[in-house]
Design a protein around this motif. Structure first.
Motif, PDB file in Angstrom:
ATOM      1  N   LYS A  84      33.788  73.794  31.465  1.00  0.00           N
ATOM      2  CA  LYS A  84      34.367  74.068  30.162  1.00  0.00           C
ATOM      3  C   LYS A  84      35.783  74.379  29.838  1.00  0.00           C
ATOM      4  CE  LYS A  84      33.945  76.667  26.183  1.00  0.00           C
ATOM      5  NZ  LYS A  84      33.699  78.084  24.563  1.00  0.00           N
ATOM      6  N   TYR A  85      36.946  74.647  31.343  1.00  0.00           N
ATOM      7  CA  TYR A  85      38.279  74.690  31.090  1.00  0.00           C
ATOM      8  C   TYR A  85      38.393  74.280  32.526  1.00  0.00           C
ATOM      9  CZ  TYR A  85      37.212  77.916  27.527  1.00  0.00           C
ATOM     10  OH  TYR A  85      37.457  78.638  25.968  1.00  0.00           O
ATOM     11  N   LEU A  86      40.294  73.687  32.104  1.00  0.00           N
ATOM     12  CA  LEU A  86      40.296  72.946  33.136  1.00  0.00           C
ATOM     13  C   LEU A  86      42.133  73.560  33.545  1.00  0.00           C
ATOM     14  CD1 LEU A  86      39.835  70.186  35.153  1.00  0.00           C
ATOM     15  CD2 LEU A  86      41.031  69.156  33.067  1.00  0.00           C
ATOM     16  N   ALA A 144      40.687  84.235  45.151  1.00  0.00           N
ATOM     17  CA  ALA A 144      40.543  86.110  45.284  1.00  0.00           C
ATOM     18  C   ALA A 144      40.863  85.594  43.187  1.00  0.00           C
ATOM     19  CB  ALA A 144      41.905  86.315  46.409  1.00  0.00           C
ATOM     20  N   GLN A 145      40.376  85.800  42.970  1.00  0.00           N
ATOM     21  CA  GLN A 145      40.856  85.837  41.118  1.00  0.00           C
ATOM     22  C   GLN A 145      39.573  86.070  40.314  1.00  0.00           C
ATOM     23  OE1 GLN A 145      42.683  83.976  38.387  1.00  0.00           O
ATOM     24  NE2 GLN A 145      43.655  83.845  40.467  1.00  0.00           N
ATOM     25  N   SER A 146      40.190  87.478  39.759  1.00  0.00           N
ATOM     26  CA  SER A 146      38.784  87.980  39.272  1.00  0.00           C
ATOM     27  C   SER A 146      38.425  87.868  38.504  1.00  0.00           C
ATOM     28  CB  SER A 146      39.751  89.133  38.606  1.00  0.00           C
ATOM     29  OG  SER A 146      40.381  88.613  37.298  1.00  0.00           O
ATOM     30  N   TYR A 147      38.085  86.352  37.330  1.00  0.00           N
ATOM     31  CA  TYR A 147      37.310  85.720  37.501  1.00  0.00           C
ATOM     32  C   TYR A 147      36.719  84.325  38.521  1.00  0.00           C
ATOM     33  CZ  TYR A 147      35.678  82.718  33.166  1.00  0.00           C
ATOM     34  OH  TYR A 147      34.491  82.037  32.368  1.00  0.00           O
ATOM     35  N   LYS A 148      35.358  84.753  38.893  1.00  0.00           N
ATOM     36  CA  LYS A 148      34.439  84.608  39.897  1.00  0.00           C
ATOM     37  C   LYS A 148      33.846  83.021  39.313  1.00  0.00           C
ATOM     38  CE  LYS A 148      35.989  88.054  42.112  1.00  0.00           C
ATOM     39  NZ  LYS A 148      36.630  87.658  43.292  1.00  0.00           N
ATOM     40  N   ASN A 149      33.647  82.513  38.450  1.00  0.00           N
ATOM     41  CA  ASN A 149      32.714  81.700  38.282  1.00  0.00           C
ATOM     42  C   ASN A 149      33.622  80.588  38.484  1.00  0.00           C
ATOM     43  OD1 ASN A 149      30.266  79.707  37.778  1.00  0.00           O
ATOM     44  ND2 ASN A 149      30.621  80.233  35.181  1.00  0.00           N
ATOM     45  N   LEU A 150      33.916  79.519  39.027  1.00  0.00           N
ATOM     46  CA  LEU A 150      34.888  78.598  39.141  1.00  0.00           C
ATOM     47  C   LEU A 150      34.430  77.792  40.105  1.00  0.00           C
ATOM     48  CD1 LEU A 150      38.162  81.096  40.659  1.00  0.00           C
ATOM     49  CD2 LEU A 150      37.752  80.349  38.582  1.00  0.00           C
ATOM     50  N   MET A 160      27.302  87.693  27.156  1.00  0.00           N
ATOM     51  CA  MET A 160      27.669  87.016  27.208  1.00  0.00           C
ATOM     52  C   MET A 160      28.409  85.718  28.151  1.00  0.00           C
ATOM     53  SD  MET A 160      31.749  86.833  26.063  1.00  0.00           S
ATOM     54  CE  MET A 160      32.510  86.780  27.701  1.00  0.00           C
ATOM     55  N   GLN A 161      28.327  84.352  27.823  1.00  0.00           N
ATOM     56  CA  GLN A 161      28.387  83.965  29.128  1.00  0.00           C
ATOM     57  C   GLN A 161      29.527  83.302  29.856  1.00  0.00           C
ATOM     58  OE1 GLN A 161      27.008  79.776  27.727  1.00  0.00           O
ATOM     59  NE2 GLN A 161      27.082  78.768  29.146  1.00  0.00           N
ATOM     60  N   VAL A 162      29.176  83.255  31.096  1.00  0.00           N
ATOM     61  CA  VAL A 162      30.683  83.281  31.877  1.00  0.00           C
ATOM     62  C   VAL A 162      30.898  81.805  32.143  1.00  0.00           C
ATOM     63  CG1 VAL A 162      31.685  83.878  33.902  1.00  0.00           C
ATOM     64  CG2 VAL A 162      30.471  85.704  32.974  1.00  0.00           C
ATOM     65  N   GLU A 163      32.136  81.040  31.169  1.00  0.00           N
ATOM     66  CA  GLU A 163      32.114  79.726  31.493  1.00  0.00           C
ATOM     67  C   GLU A 163      32.699  79.726  33.013  1.00  0.00           C
ATOM     68  OE1 GLU A 163      30.985  78.168  29.025  1.00  0.00           O
ATOM     69  OE2 GLU A 163      30.982  79.272  27.157  1.00  0.00           O
ATOM     70  N   LEU A 164      32.028  78.439  33.487  1.00  0.00           N
ATOM     71  CA  LEU A 164      32.893  77.875  34.453  1.00  0.00           C
ATOM     72  C   LEU A 164      34.383  76.887  33.773  1.00  0.00           C
ATOM     73  CD1 LEU A 164      32.004  77.039  37.524  1.00  0.00           C
ATOM     74  CD2 LEU A 164      31.087  74.315  36.470  1.00  0.00           C
ATOM     75  N   VAL A 165      35.169  77.430  34.793  1.00  0.00           N
ATOM     76  CA  VAL A 165      36.500  77.030  34.917  1.00  0.00           C
ATOM     77  C   VAL A 165      36.901  75.810  36.270  1.00  0.00           C
ATOM     78  CG1 VAL A 165      38.787  77.768  34.868  1.00  0.00           C
ATOM     79  CG2 VAL A 165      37.065  79.254  34.024  1.00  0.00           C
ATOM     80  N   SER A 166      37.451  74.571  36.307  1.00  0.00           N
ATOM     81  CA  SER A 166      37.583  73.430  37.203  1.00  0.00           C
ATOM     82  C   SER A 166      39.591  73.754  37.410  1.00  0.00           C
ATOM     83  CB  SER A 166      37.336  72.740  36.638  1.00  0.00           C
ATOM     84  OG  SER A 166      36.024  72.065  35.788  1.00  0.00           O
ATOM     85  N   VAL A 167      39.253  74.469  38.717  1.00  0.00           N
ATOM     86  CA  VAL A 167      40.359  74.786  39.263  1.00  0.00           C
ATOM     87  C   VAL A 167      41.011  73.257  40.100  1.00  0.00           C
ATOM     88  CG1 VAL A 167      42.062  75.544  39.754  1.00  0.00           C
ATOM     89  CG2 VAL A 167      40.241  77.196  38.748  1.00  0.00           C
TER      90      VAL A 167
END
Length: 338
Positions: A85-87, A28-34, A1-8
């Motif tokens: 993809k997400y903000l 330190a997020q468990s989700y790394k694609n940031l 599954m594609q790991v989507e990029l999240v913009s913080v």
């Protein structure tokens, strides 16, 4: 599954003592694609240098240095540079749970959400209390089916947005005004087709002195808040749905232009100073638009404590509000000694 990029997006201004802890909670997020966008809003302290140092340590961090324009302007600048993809918006004196991004993205992907709404902790003077909403969790909602979405906290930082939806909404934060979240969230809720509530507290909201929410510029606070509420109601009128959501909009005005600010003014003894005019301004605004607000179903179902506070405000017995507050603080101190 594609790991989507999240913009913080993190607006940064005069938060030197808090910034490192905030940034670490993100990296330190468990989700790394940031993609972490730190917006130095012309901060006069070392914040700009600190942001640059963080960017050297973590390639996911990008820094925008700009002339000071306020929180809304900084958020808008960061969102305009986002490519995920997400903000997600995070205030630079707050921290986030280590699994916030992972859990909200999982929810968003599962339900194809425009917005994921989640709970938070309110942190003040060492106390950490959950702030939750009464909404169906884990299912797709929209305002037509769940009008009480309008009563959820308007804060931008309790939401993950699908960036395409956010951009198409055309609902940027109003530059130069306080209560920018209140100005935007009810409009975003109106436009969103797929909203999901995740009933977990994933954000630590720090209440500190001299922040926008606790500062004492009563004149600007009052004028901006009433302007924002006028704007929201006009948006709903132009959309032809004002009557559909009249009870919710009435309660929104009641809570934000009377109940909450009047309690704050009363506790600060504003009724004894020239600042009393702002108490009267809020009262006139509510009574002028909704003279029968006491019949509102959401007002009528408030708890006993809030009903007592409302009676105090309606009868202008502000001294009693301060007495109750003193009693509560005394009780808490006594509990701390046992």
């Amino acid at each position: 599954m594609q790991v989507e990029l999240v913009s913080v997006v993190v607006p940064v201004y005069k938060v030197e003592p808090y910034l490192e802890k905030c940034v670490k909670s993100i990296t330190a997020q468990s989700y790394k694609n940031l993609e972490i966008i730190l917006v130095d809003d012309g901060s006069p302290d070392r914040c700009g240098e600190m942001c640059d140092a963080y960017a050297k340590e973590d390639p996911r961090i990008r820094v925008i240095h700009k002339k000071n324009g306020g929180l809304s302007d900084a958020r808008n600048a960061g969102a305009a540079r986002a490519s995920g993809k997400y903000l997600l918006f995070v205030d630079s004196d707050d921290t986030i749970d280590g699994e916030l991004v992972e859990k909200t993205v999982e929810t968003a992907e599962k339900h194809r959400s425009d917005i994921v709404l989640f709970d938070y902790y309110c942190v003040e003077n060492g106390n950490r209390e959950v702030r939750a909403v009464s909404l169906p969790a884990g299912k797709v909602l929209n305002l037509k089916e769940e009008k009480e979405l309008l009563l959820a906290p308007p804060s931008a930082w309790t939401k993950l947005f699908r960036r395409e939806f956010y951009e198409k909404s055309g609902c940027s934060f109003p530059v130069g005004k306080y209560f920018e979240d209140l100005a935007t969230t009810p409009v975003l809720f109106l436009k969103a087709e797929r909203i999901v509530y995740l009933d977990e507290p994933l954000y630590d909201y720090m209440i500190r002195e001299n922040s926008i929410m606790t500062g004492k510029n009563y004149e600007k606070s009052c004028r901006d808040k009433l302007a924002v509420l006028d704007h929201i109601q006009e948006v709903y009128r132009q959309a032809g749905v004002y009557e559909t959501y009249r009870d919710e909009l009435e309660y929104l005005v009641f809570a934000n232009a009377y109940f909450e600010p009047s309690k704050e003014l009363a506790l600060d003894k504003a009724d004894r100073r020239p600042d009393r005019k702002w108490l009267d301004t809020y009262r006139k605004y509510l009574y002028g638009q909704y003279p029968d607000f006491m019949k509102n179903p959401y007002v009528r179902r408030m708890g006993r404590k809030d009903q007592l506070h409302l009676w105090i405000l309606n009868t202008r017995q502000y001294w009693l509000m301060r007495l109750l507050s003193y009693g509560r603080r005394l009780r808490d101190r006594m509990k701390g000694r046992t």
